[in-house]
Design a protein around this motif. Structure first.
Motif, short mmCIF file in Angstrom:
data_model
loop_
_atom_site.label_atom_id
_atom_site.label_comp_id
_atom_site.label_asym_id
_atom_site.label_seq_id
_atom_site.Cartn_x
_atom_site.Cartn_y
_atom_site.Cartn_z
N ASP A 95 -19.97 5.01 61.13
CA ASP A 95 -20.89 6.05 60.90
C ASP A 95 -20.71 7.24 61.43
O ASP A 95 -20.77 8.43 61.01
CB ASP A 95 -22.44 5.54 61.02
CG ASP A 95 -22.80 4.27 59.94
OD1 ASP A 95 -22.22 3.91 59.14
OD2 ASP A 95 -24.00 3.98 60.28
N GLU A 96 -20.27 7.25 62.70
CA GLU A 96 -20.07 8.33 63.34
C GLU A 96 -19.03 9.09 62.97
O GLU A 96 -18.90 10.48 62.75
CB GLU A 96 -19.84 8.03 65.06
CG GLU A 96 -21.29 7.82 65.85
CD GLU A 96 -22.31 8.99 65.52
OE1 GLU A 96 -21.92 10.26 65.64
OE2 GLU A 96 -23.42 8.70 65.28
N GLU A 97 -17.79 8.40 62.58
CA GLU A 97 -16.81 9.15 61.95
C GLU A 97 -16.97 9.66 60.85
O GLU A 97 -16.58 10.83 60.58
CB GLU A 97 -15.39 8.14 61.78
CG GLU A 97 -14.73 7.42 63.02
CD GLU A 97 -14.10 6.10 63.03
OE1 GLU A 97 -13.18 6.21 63.94
OE2 GLU A 97 -14.05 5.62 61.89
N ILE A 98 -17.81 9.15 59.95
CA ILE A 98 -18.28 9.86 58.62
C ILE A 98 -18.98 11.18 58.85
O ILE A 98 -18.89 12.33 58.37
CB ILE A 98 -19.06 9.33 57.52
CG1 ILE A 98 -18.12 7.82 57.30
CG2 ILE A 98 -19.34 9.79 56.44
CD1 ILE A 98 -18.86 6.84 56.37
N LYS A 99 -20.04 11.20 59.86
CA LYS A 99 -20.78 12.39 60.36
C LYS A 99 -19.80 13.48 60.61
O LYS A 99 -20.03 14.41 60.59
CB LYS A 99 -21.65 11.79 61.11
CG LYS A 99 -22.97 11.21 60.71
CD LYS A 99 -23.93 10.63 61.81
CE LYS A 99 -24.89 9.36 61.40
NZ LYS A 99 -25.59 9.08 62.39
N THR A 100 -18.68 13.05 61.50
CA THR A 100 -17.93 14.00 62.42
C THR A 100 -17.11 14.68 61.05
O THR A 100 -17.17 15.80 60.96
CB THR A 100 -16.89 13.46 63.28
OG1 THR A 100 -17.97 12.63 64.36
CG2 THR A 100 -16.08 14.41 63.87
N ALA A 101 -16.77 14.06 60.32
CA ALA A 101 -15.88 14.51 59.17
C ALA A 101 -16.79 15.35 58.37
O ALA A 101 -16.44 16.71 58.08
CB ALA A 101 -15.25 13.28 58.18
N HIS A 106 -13.34 17.07 60.83
CA HIS A 106 -12.16 16.41 61.36
C HIS A 106 -12.20 14.92 61.07
O HIS A 106 -13.41 14.42 61.24
CB HIS A 106 -12.37 16.63 63.03
CG HIS A 106 -11.76 17.87 63.22
ND1 HIS A 106 -12.70 19.08 63.37
CD2 HIS A 106 -10.81 18.47 63.62
CE1 HIS A 106 -12.20 20.20 63.66
NE2 HIS A 106 -10.83 19.92 63.74
N ARG A 107 -11.13 14.38 60.71
CA ARG A 107 -10.88 13.01 60.38
C ARG A 107 -10.91 12.27 61.91
O ARG A 107 -10.95 12.91 62.87
CB ARG A 107 -9.69 12.63 59.69
CG ARG A 107 -9.58 13.33 58.24
CD ARG A 107 -8.55 12.73 57.57
NE ARG A 107 -8.29 12.94 56.31
CZ ARG A 107 -7.75 14.26 55.97
NH1 ARG A 107 -7.07 15.00 56.79
NH2 ARG A 107 -7.57 14.80 54.58
N PRO A 108 -11.08 10.91 61.66
CA PRO A 108 -10.88 10.19 63.15
C PRO A 108 -9.69 10.48 63.62
O PRO A 108 -9.72 10.24 65.14
CB PRO A 108 -11.06 8.55 62.31
CG PRO A 108 -11.74 8.71 61.33
CD PRO A 108 -11.43 10.16 60.49
N PRO A 115 -10.29 23.55 54.21
CA PRO A 115 -11.87 24.14 53.97
C PRO A 115 -12.42 23.96 52.70
O PRO A 115 -13.73 24.65 52.54
CB PRO A 115 -11.64 25.67 54.63
CG PRO A 115 -10.36 25.97 54.47
CD PRO A 115 -9.74 24.68 54.69
N VAL A 116 -11.67 23.57 51.42
CA VAL A 116 -12.43 23.29 50.48
C VAL A 116 -13.42 22.36 50.24
O VAL A 116 -14.29 22.46 49.79
CB VAL A 116 -11.33 23.04 49.29
CG1 VAL A 116 -10.76 21.68 49.53
CG2 VAL A 116 -11.90 22.92 47.93
N MET A 117 -13.36 21.61 51.57
CA MET A 117 -14.43 20.41 51.83
C MET A 117 -15.33 21.19 52.64
O MET A 117 -15.11 21.84 53.54
CB MET A 117 -13.98 19.39 52.45
CG MET A 117 -15.19 18.71 53.33
SD MET A 117 -16.20 17.82 52.24
CE MET A 117 -17.37 17.05 53.55
N PRO A 118 -16.47 21.90 52.03
CA PRO A 118 -17.34 22.77 52.63
C PRO A 118 -18.24 22.33 53.96
O PRO A 118 -19.24 22.63 54.00
CB PRO A 118 -18.48 22.91 51.44
CG PRO A 118 -18.48 22.11 50.57
CD PRO A 118 -17.10 21.27 50.76
N THR A 119 -17.41 21.85 54.64
CA THR A 119 -17.94 21.17 55.93
C THR A 119 -18.72 22.48 56.67
O THR A 119 -19.61 22.14 57.65
CB THR A 119 -16.76 21.05 57.06
OG1 THR A 119 -15.94 21.66 57.06
CG2 THR A 119 -16.59 19.55 56.58
N SER A 120 -18.13 23.71 56.79
CA SER A 120 -19.11 24.88 57.46
C SER A 120 -20.24 25.07 56.95
O SER A 120 -21.27 25.39 58.00
CB SER A 120 -18.03 26.19 57.55
OG SER A 120 -17.87 26.44 56.31
#
Ligand code: HEC
Ligand code: HEC
Length: 283
Positions: A95-101, A106-108, A115-120
């Motif tokens: 779960d923590e790894e998914i939340k961090t991504a 960032h991947r594990p 940045p096309v994955m809109p994490t910001s």
């Protein structure tokens, strides 16, 4: 000069969204948490707009969230990942790894997602809503689909602007404008509705988005009475967001996720409109 991004995603039909409550998600039971996550993923956050493969008839629901869209741009060639519970997806992630991504990109193994994955825009997620998204992803049926490895050409491109927002408190969501700001952020509206130029006005539009639909230029969604939404009624704004019909009746182009937003609650849509009204006018 306008900067462009390449979109492979087209607007999509989505029918399995369930509305959930807002805020205070950490006090929810497990089924309530999954329901809230379902609502977030399948309406306002529209993860499937990138992560579900698109067939000729719209999204291929037999491979729901199993990855597929390919983004081929200067800087990177990446494919939206398999988010299902299969081992080719997120099955082996904690779960923590998914939340961090989701929150930091960032991947594990420490590698940075394009940045096309809109994490910001996901930095603002409340801890409760982040828990809800992960709880829901765990329930997505496994699909065996190994997406191609990403290719990064040189330095990673900069993250999208306008999104260095701090984590939001659940309590803030009591205020409709704050709740609207939260929803507009996690819906990553501004990823499309402003250019990448330093100092580009928030919501000013003008970003060219090429794709199978040709090249579409995003609209000004500030409160500007002439060029933005200043003179639109609340109903006209909600209609545009949920059905893709502009004020003058014109059918709007992809890739905005109208069919996903159509399943948002009336309260959440009203909060979005309340926030959009506060965005300073930009010509
Ligand atoms: C605008 C398109 C887009 C949207 C919307 C989007 N993603 Fe992504 N996502 C991507 C792409 C593309 C990648 C792969 C990036 C790479 O390989 O560098 C990715 C990667 C990921 C990863 C990393 C998985 C892995 O195997 O490396 C996770 C987790 C993830 N997304 C979850 C989500 C969730 C949850 C949502 C909705 C809340 C979401 N994404 C919305 C495009 C998107
Ligand atoms: C993936 C890119 C993308 C995202 C994300 C996106 N939009 Fe859009 N939006 C567009 C484009 C492109 C247009 C113009 C389409 C056209 O002219 O045919 C548009 C049009 C609109 C319009 C109609 C404006 C007009 O003058 O007709 C409104 C209102 C709007 N968007 C609001 C939003 C809101 C609110 C969000 C977040 C919930 C959002 N958009 C997310 C790309 C996007």
């Amino acid at each position: 000069m306008r900067k462009t991004i390449t979109w492979a995603a087209a607007g999509a039909a989505m029918m399995c969204a369930v509305a959930g409550g807002a805020g205070a998600a950490e006090s929810l039971s497990q089924p309530e948490l999954v329901k809230r996550g379902d609502y977030l993923v399948n309406t306002v956050m529209a993860c499937g707009n990138c992560h579900t493969p698109m067939g000729p008839q719209g999204p291929d629901m037999s491979r729901f969230l199993a990855g597929g869209f390919h983004f081929d741009t200067p800087g990177f060639k990446v494919t939206a990942s398999n988010l299902t519970s299969h081992s080719t997806g997120l099955g082996d992630w904690s779960d923590e790894e998914i939340k961090t991504a989701i929150r930091t990109g960032h991947r594990p193994d420490g590698s940075a997602l394009a940045p096309v994955m809109p994490t910001s825009y996901y930095k603002i997620l409340t801890p409760g809503d982040l828990d809800a998204v992960v709880a829901y992803l765990r329930t997505v049926p496994p699909v065996d689909n190994k997406v191609p490895d990403p290719v990064y050409d040189g330095a990673a491109p900069p993250a999208f602007p306008g999104a260095e927002t701090p984590l939001m408190e659940d309590a803030q969501a009591a205020d409709p404008v704050e709740k609207g700001r939260y929803l507009v952020t996690i819906a990553h509206c501004m990823e499309c509705h402003m250019t990448r130029e330093p100092g580009a006005p928030l919501g000013g539009g003008g970003l060219e988005i090429p794709g199978p639909w040709g090249v579409v230029v995003s609209a000004n969604i500030t409160s500007d009475p002439e060029h933005g939404l200043g003179n639109w009624s609340d109903e006209e704004i909600v209609r545009a967001i949920t059905t893709g019909i502009s004020r003058d009746g014109k059918e709007l182009s992809p890739p905005m996720g109208y069919p996903y937003y159509a399943h948002m609650t009336p309260e959440d849509l009203a909060a979005m409109v309340a926030y959009l009204r506060t965005i300073p006018p930009a010509p």
